[in-house]
Design a protein around this motif. Structure first.
Motif, PDB file in Angstrom:
ATOM      1  N   GLU A  76       0.809  -0.832  -0.086  1.00 39.68           N
ATOM      2  CA  GLU A  76       0.311   0.187   0.081  1.00 39.68           C
ATOM      3  C   GLU A  76       0.657   1.347  -0.190  1.00 39.68           C
ATOM      4  O   GLU A  76       0.174   2.231  -0.144  1.00 39.68           O
ATOM      5  N   ASN A  93      -4.564   5.837   0.527  1.00 42.73           N
ATOM      6  CA  ASN A  93      -5.559   4.236  -0.425  1.00 42.73           C
ATOM      7  C   ASN A  93      -5.557   4.194  -1.226  1.00 42.73           C
ATOM      8  O   ASN A  93      -5.762   5.117  -2.466  1.00 42.73           O
ATOM      9  N   THR A  94      -5.486   3.348  -1.786  1.00 43.87           N
ATOM     10  CA  THR A  94      -4.506   2.590  -3.172  1.00 43.87           C
ATOM     11  C   THR A  94      -6.322   2.579  -4.146  1.00 43.87           C
ATOM     12  O   THR A  94      -5.475   2.131  -4.968  1.00 43.87           O
ATOM     13  N   ARG A  95      -7.049   1.921  -3.101  1.00 49.11           N
ATOM     14  CA  ARG A  95      -8.324   1.160  -3.787  1.00 49.11           C
ATOM     15  C   ARG A  95      -9.093   3.129  -4.863  1.00 49.11           C
ATOM     16  O   ARG A  95     -10.117   2.366  -5.825  1.00 49.11           O
ATOM     17  N   ASN A  96      -9.289   4.178  -3.773  1.00 45.30           N
ATOM     18  CA  ASN A  96      -9.892   4.951  -4.224  1.00 45.30           C
ATOM     19  C   ASN A  96      -8.608   6.324  -4.531  1.00 45.30           C
ATOM     20  O   ASN A  96      -9.570   6.957  -5.057  1.00 45.30           O
ATOM     21  N   ASN A  97      -7.038   6.269  -5.275  1.00 43.41           N
ATOM     22  CA  ASN A  97      -6.296   6.985  -4.773  1.00 43.41           C
ATOM     23  C   ASN A  97      -6.829   8.059  -4.295  1.00 43.41           C
ATOM     24  O   ASN A  97      -6.768   9.259  -4.985  1.00 43.41           O
ATOM     25  N   GLN A  98      -6.944   8.462  -3.377  1.00 45.54           N
ATOM     26  CA  GLN A  98      -7.297   8.881  -2.144  1.00 45.54           C
ATOM     27  C   GLN A  98      -6.478   9.445  -0.870  1.00 45.54           C
ATOM     28  O   GLN A  98      -6.447   7.864  -0.236  1.00 45.54           O
TER      29      GLN A  98
END
Length: 476
Positions: free
Chosen positions: A289, A346-351
């Motif tokens: 991550e 957050n690598t899932r939503n790039n935020q």
């Protein structure tokens, strides 16, 4: 010839205070292994009872054979942990050649070796998917310097992650990700001193993960603080070599660490090529991550060799300016510092999102529990009087203040915390971080005051204090 003369060692029921006619239990089996001087993971147990098979499995023996003479309990023996079930031992043979390639053994053959066997963490075979956990659990250290249990032959990559860390060596890096400038402070992965390559052909180094490697086993001796590793390698020309290595970080000299390797050519003679090095091109890349963040914390300051002493390397952390020297000995002069991150990517939503790691109040509870377990294991009353009791008492006072009474229920609660799983840090649809009444935090908070107060038990009690009486107010 007397009956006893047929056996190398005889352990009767009285030796482990068993009742007459009782089936073998784990203690008796471990005593037998210790008397023989054999590590249980390299020993086999044969038993015709489900209780004996279960005891052998619980004691960690490498092979458990069930004996079903009448053919009626095969399923039951297998269900209780038998690796194999036979109707007669005539079907069992011993490979004398394989017996020569013996794993590290407990040398003491007294009753003390039985207790020692319980301190051994054993792994068998190569498991690429579980190697990261193995390396973490097999870390060796002394409280100041620690090295992950990676094999000396491997490089950092998807499977392996050699890592050496020292208390207080932190460094801050700044990364721009998706337009956001992020500061991140990390415990720095120091130069890899473990590098030890070998091969039967010059320029081609053996990788423990490759084909040709068998009988791979590693054991962490928790009592001695030593990691043992062994495997057998057969190259394309049929040349077989057994490698046994030992890694330790000294308790006597906190800056000293060592790796010892033995190479045994079994069926060949010739030149064995060995490469020893210090890898300064290391980075903090273990957590996927954090891949978007900068990970190289070290700048080279100098390198060389002092024949016949060996190699040396000097590096400096890029922001905190800590100098690190690695040679035959490792010296680290560092300030003691720590900082909890305030945000994470957050690598899932790039935020970017807030990091609530600072709410892990349970860390203090884990320290108190470790202090108590250390005393229980060692009986070190001087430590308990000088440091341990004060630690436990002050942590207990902290959690006594943290717990607040809920007027509606009349019970005490602990709110605004993050549990040890590190994932659940808030409730959905709320902007307030933290959870209420995390089970681990509450249970340990109930235990700690009882332990700190003694709960009516003498300080040398061989068990944990019981929870407070039911009339006490517990956290929910």
């Amino acid at each position: 010839m007397e009956f006893e003369e047929l056996f190398t060692a005889v352990v009767d029921a009285d030796a482990t205070e068993q009742t007459e006619g009782a089936c073998p239990e784990a203690a008796r089996l471990l005593l037998a292994a210790g008397t023989l001087g054999v590590h249980p993971a390299r020993a086999a147990v044969v038993d015709a009872t489900a209780a004996g098979v279960l005891a052998a499995r619980a004691a960690g023996f490498g092979l458990v054979i069930g004996l079903d003479r009448d053919g009626g309990v095969t399923t039951e023996l297998g269900r209780h942990g038998a690796d194999l079930v036979f109707t007669s031992l005539r079907a069992v043979g011993i490979d004398e050649d394989a017996a020569q390639h013996r794993w590290w053994q407990t040398r003491q053959t007294t009753e003390a070796s039985v207790g020692h066997a319980g301190w051994l963490l054993d792994y068998a075979g190569v498991d690429p998917y579980g190697e990261g956990i193995r390396e973490a659990l097999c870390t060796v250290g002394n409280g100041y310097l620690a090295a992950r249990g990676a094999a000396p032959e491997v490089d950092a990559g998807p499977v392996h992650y050699p890592g050496t860390y020292a208390a207080g060596v932190f460094n801050r890096l700044r990364t721009r990700v998706h337009g956001h400038l992020h500061d991140d402070e990390s415990l720095v992965n120091l130069p890899n001193w473990l590098v030890l390559r070998w091969g039967t052909d010059q320029g081609r180094w053996v990788d423990p993960d490759e084909a040709g490697v068998s009988e791979y086993r590693q054991t962490l001796d928790l009592r001695a603080g030593v990691l043992h590793r062994r495997y057998r390698y057969v190259d394309g020309d049929g040349r077989a070599t057994t490698v046994v290595s030992t890694i330790l970080v000294s308790m006597a000299a906190p800056h000293l660490a060592a790796v010892h390797a033995t190479f045994v050519p079994e069926n060949w003679s010739g030149t064995l090529h060995v490469c020893s090095a210090i890898d300064g091109q290391v980075a903090n890349r273990q957590v996927a991550e954090y891949a978007p963040l900068a990970g190289r914390h070290l700048h080279p300051e100098g390198q060389g060799h002092d024949d016949p002493v060996g190699l040396w390397l000097r590096v400096r952390t890029s922001q905190s300016g800590i100098d690190v020297a690695v040679a035959a000995r490792t010296r680290v002069l560092v300030p003691d510092a720590h900082e909890t991150p305030t945000e994470l990517f957050n690598t899932r939503n790039n935020q970017w999102m807030p990091d609530h790691s600072a709410l892990q109040r349970h860390i203090g509870l884990a320290i108190a529990y470790s202090v108590w377990q250390y005393y229980q294991a060692t009986g070190d009353l001087d430590f308990l009087r000088s440091y341990g009791a004060e630690l436990m008492m002050e942590i207990a006072r902290f959690f006594a203040d943290l717990a607040q009474e809920n007027p509606a229920t009349g019970r005490y609660e602990i709110t605004g915390v993050m549990g040890p799983d590190e994932f659940h840090d808030a409730y959905p649809d709320t902007d307030t971080p933290g959870l209420a009444n995390n089970a681990y935090t509450n249970v340990m908070t109930v235990w700690l005051p009882a332990a700190a107060a003694g709960d009516g038990q003498p300080p040398h009690a061989a068990h944990l204090p019981r929870p407070p009486a039911a009339s006490h107010r517990h956290p929910a």
